[in-house]
Design a protein around this motif. Structure first.
Motif, short mmCIF file in Angstrom:
data_model
loop_
_atom_site.label_atom_id
_atom_site.label_comp_id
_atom_site.label_asym_id
_atom_site.label_seq_id
_atom_site.Cartn_x
_atom_site.Cartn_y
_atom_site.Cartn_z
N ILE A 197 49.87 29.55 40.25
CA ILE A 197 49.24 29.77 41.21
C ILE A 197 48.42 30.93 41.02
CG2 ILE A 197 49.31 30.38 43.86
CD1 ILE A 197 51.93 28.75 43.91
N VAL A 198 47.25 31.05 41.43
CA VAL A 198 46.31 32.23 41.12
C VAL A 198 45.31 32.17 42.15
CG1 VAL A 198 44.36 32.99 39.62
CG2 VAL A 198 46.21 31.87 38.66
N GLY A 199 45.00 33.41 42.96
CA GLY A 199 44.12 33.46 43.64
C GLY A 199 43.65 34.96 43.72
N GLY A 200 42.14 35.02 43.53
CA GLY A 200 41.44 36.19 43.38
C GLY A 200 40.94 36.64 44.62
N ILE A 201 40.37 38.26 44.66
CA ILE A 201 39.62 38.36 45.87
C ILE A 201 38.28 37.80 45.94
CG2 ILE A 201 40.82 40.53 46.05
CD1 ILE A 201 37.88 41.82 44.71
N ASP A 202 37.62 37.25 44.88
CA ASP A 202 36.47 36.73 44.94
C ASP A 202 36.47 35.64 43.46
OD1 ASP A 202 36.17 38.11 42.40
OD2 ASP A 202 35.15 39.56 43.34
N GLU A 203 35.45 34.68 43.30
CA GLU A 203 35.40 33.57 42.64
C GLU A 203 35.61 33.92 41.12
OE1 GLU A 203 32.47 30.47 42.46
OE2 GLU A 203 32.76 30.43 44.74
N ASN A 204 34.98 35.10 40.73
CA ASN A 204 35.06 35.67 39.45
C ASN A 204 36.59 36.10 39.11
OD1 ASN A 204 34.20 37.05 36.57
ND2 ASN A 204 34.43 38.80 37.91
N SER A 205 37.11 36.84 40.05
CA SER A 205 38.50 37.20 39.86
C SER A 205 39.60 36.03 39.62
CB SER A 205 38.97 38.12 40.95
OG SER A 205 38.26 39.16 41.28
N THR A 206 39.38 34.96 40.42
CA THR A 206 40.34 33.71 40.31
C THR A 206 40.00 33.35 38.91
OG1 THR A 206 39.87 33.25 42.67
CG2 THR A 206 40.79 31.58 41.25
N GLN A 207 38.58 33.13 38.49
CA GLN A 207 38.43 32.55 37.16
C GLN A 207 38.79 33.49 35.97
OE1 GLN A 207 36.83 29.73 36.77
NE2 GLN A 207 36.75 29.99 34.31
N LEU A 208 38.86 34.69 36.09
CA LEU A 208 39.36 35.36 34.85
C LEU A 208 40.76 35.33 34.99
CD1 LEU A 208 37.10 38.80 34.96
CD2 LEU A 208 36.97 36.64 33.41
N ALA A 209 41.33 35.46 36.08
CA ALA A 209 42.84 35.41 35.90
C ALA A 209 43.45 33.85 35.52
CB ALA A 209 43.45 35.56 37.32
N SER A 210 42.73 33.00 35.84
CA SER A 210 43.08 31.44 35.73
C SER A 210 43.01 31.45 34.14
CB SER A 210 42.14 30.35 36.21
OG SER A 210 42.35 30.57 37.75
N GLU A 211 42.10 31.75 33.51
CA GLU A 211 41.73 31.99 32.07
C GLU A 211 42.97 32.40 31.38
OE1 GLU A 211 37.71 33.39 31.18
OE2 GLU A 211 36.82 31.75 32.41
N LEU A 212 43.28 33.52 31.92
CA LEU A 212 44.26 34.44 31.40
C LEU A 212 45.73 33.77 31.19
CD1 LEU A 212 45.74 37.07 30.05
CD2 LEU A 212 45.90 38.03 32.36
N PHE A 213 46.10 33.10 32.24
CA PHE A 213 47.33 32.26 32.30
C PHE A 213 47.42 31.04 31.76
CE2 PHE A 213 48.11 35.76 35.45
CZ PHE A 213 49.54 35.97 35.17
N ALA A 214 45.94 30.55 31.56
CA ALA A 214 45.90 29.27 30.99
C ALA A 214 46.47 29.32 29.40
CB ALA A 214 44.72 28.62 30.97
#
Ligand SMILES: NC(=O)c1ccc[n+]([C@@H]2O[C@H](COP(=O)([O-])OP(=O)(O)OC[C@H]3O[C@@H](n4cnc5c(N)ncnc54)[C@H](O)[C@@H]3O)[C@@H](O)[C@H]2O)c1
Length: 443
Positions: free
Chosen positions: A172-189
């Motif tokens: 599960i990934v949730g950021g404070i904005d779209e860019n944050s969610t995207q970067l965190a998703s890429e890291l955990f992917a």
């Protein structure tokens, strides 16, 4: 003098405890260049020598592989925080006097804010009150004057199977904005897992608290049935088996002590989150209280009175759980049981034994770690965890070798074979299936 290298790491994990060390190792095994920042120099030295400070299946071998290839490099916090593209904060967030303690988390985020390059990602992985990412972490990063991204990606692995689950559980990934969610998703992917993006950091924070509180409440329901069963003579195992059999809508859990560093506190953190909004979460808190009640229930309703003499008493299974096996005693109820047994039987010592727990950790819980044979030489033996050893032939051999009869085994996980225990003159009292006459109790 600092040991920090000049070149940048892909990711820096801050806090190399159970969560941080397994994650750092998994990310390094996936090919990233990982730095670890850890407050304890002893922990850093152990990891640098290729060892884990705690028991976790497969972790020693995995650490050796990544440390020897330079993929995971641990640093002591006092040497400074390494520079990396991304940071994952995995420091402890214990509950103290009913409130979550966030000071370690704040200082970890501050250390990151000081050294991070412009635009770096910071991910909170520690369990936190809803709103922490946006109202506590983000302002610290913002004050640095640099560009930043910040997200919550909760840890949901189970101790004992953490490495396997890090590369299989959806993240599960949730950021404070779209860019944050995207970067965190890429890291955990990079771990090869499915990413479950949610619409806010708050949703990710609440999803973590919801996951653990749901389990806590489910187990509380099983324990409540066991408390009923022990007064009524109804066998809770009979009831749960019958409820669940061929009936997809049912999944009632079995009873037993519910403990550990997560379940003992996450309902309180959910409650802290509700306090901020001026609302309550009574079901979550009642579940926690019901699970905490097990110690007095067992001591008052299951442990036998011993009026004739001062008994020798012992506890087998000192970790917070038995399956998957762990050496972790944080939040274990063994210490609470020991205290309550000392007072019930007016004894100075309660002996204890566990296949993985250290003598020092037992002592910290007020338990005298002893040989298994010595513990079995007791009047009352409480089996506190469901570690597989307690249903093994080796365990029965040890019981049978010791010729003492008249011992009382109190089995909180219904693991012992009643026939084998009673046939050699001992008594067995399992949680939730105390042998009393149902008809007498209920009329
Ligand atoms: N243990 C679990 O299986 C589990 C599962 C899910 C979530 N969590 C959550 O994850 C978080 C971490 O749990 P844990 O069990 O790994 O805790 P832990 O106490 O084992 O590890 C935390 C580590 O962080 C280090 N530390 C503290 N402050 C630091 C700082 N400023 N800089 C660098 N290092 C620092 C400590 O020395 C310690 O080694 C908690 O919020 C916990 O609730 C834990």
């Amino acid at each position: 003098m600092t040991n920090l290298p000049n070149n940048k790491f892909d990711v820096c994990v801050v806090g190399l405890g159970y969560v941080g060390l397994t994650l750092a190792t998994a990310l390094a095994s996936a090919g990233l260049r990982v730095a670890g920042s850890e407050r304890s120099q002893d922990v850093v030295d152990l990891i640098a020598s290729g060892q884990s400070p705690f028991h976790e299946f497969g972790l020693d071998e995995a650490i050796q592989a990544v440390v020897s290839r330079g993929k995971l490099v641990p640093f002591a916090l006092e040497d400074g925080t390494p520079v990396a593209d991304s940071y994952v904060i995995t420091v402890g967030t214990p509950v103290k006097n009913g409130s979550v303690y966030l000071e370690d988390l704040k200082s970890a985020v501050s250390a990151v804010a000081d050294v991070m390059p412009d635009g770096a990602l910071t991910v909170l992985r520690s369990t936190v009150r809803v709103g922490t990412t946006r109202t506590i972490a983000e302002p610290i990063l913002k004050d640095s004057g640099k560009k930043y991204a910040v997200a919550m990606a909760p840890e949901r692995t189970i101790e004992g199977k953490a490495l396997a689950e890090l590369s299989s559980l959806p993240q599960i990934v949730g950021g404070i904005d779209e860019n944050s969610t995207q970067l965190a998703s890429e890291l955990f992917a990079r771990l090869g897992v499915e990413i479950v993006p949610v619409h806010s950091a708050e949703a990710a924070e609440l999803a973590k608290l919801a996951s653990n509180t749901f389990r806590d409440v489910s187990f509380a329901f099983a324990n409540e049935l066991a408390y009923f069963a022990d007064q009524s003579g109804v066998d809770v195992y009979d009831v749960v088996r019958a409820c669940n059999y061929g009936y997809d809508r049912m999944n009632v859990a079995l009873p037993g002590p519910v403990a550990g560093p997560c379940l003992e506190k996450d309902a309180y953190i959910l409650s802290n989150s509700a306090d901020v909004l001026g609302v309550e979460v009574p079901l979550a808190m009642q579940g926690r209280k019901t699970n905490e009640f097990i110690v007095s229930h067992v001591v008052n309703s299951l442990l036998p009175d011993m009026n004739s003499h001062t008994p020798k008493v012992s506890i087998l299974g000192l970790a917070f759980k038995g399956r998957p096996a762990t050496s972790d005693t944080r939040g274990s109820l063994a210490g609470d049981f020991a205290q309550a047994m000392k007072s019930k039987y007016s004894v100075a010592d309660v002996s204890g034994w566990d296949p993985l727990v250290s003598v020092t950790d037992a002592q910290k819980m007020g338990i005298l770690f002893d040989e298994l044979e010595e513990c079995l030489n007791s009047d009352v033996v409480l089996i506190q965890t469901n570690h597989r050893f307690f249903s093994s032939e080796e365990f029965y051999s040890a019981i049978e070798r010791n010729e003492q009869s008249g011992r009382v085994f109190v089995d909180l996980w219904n693991q012992l074979d009643a026939e084998r225990i009673t046939s050699i003159g001992n008594r067995l009292i399992p949680l939730g299936r105390k042998i009393i006459d149902v008809k007498d109790a209920l009329v």
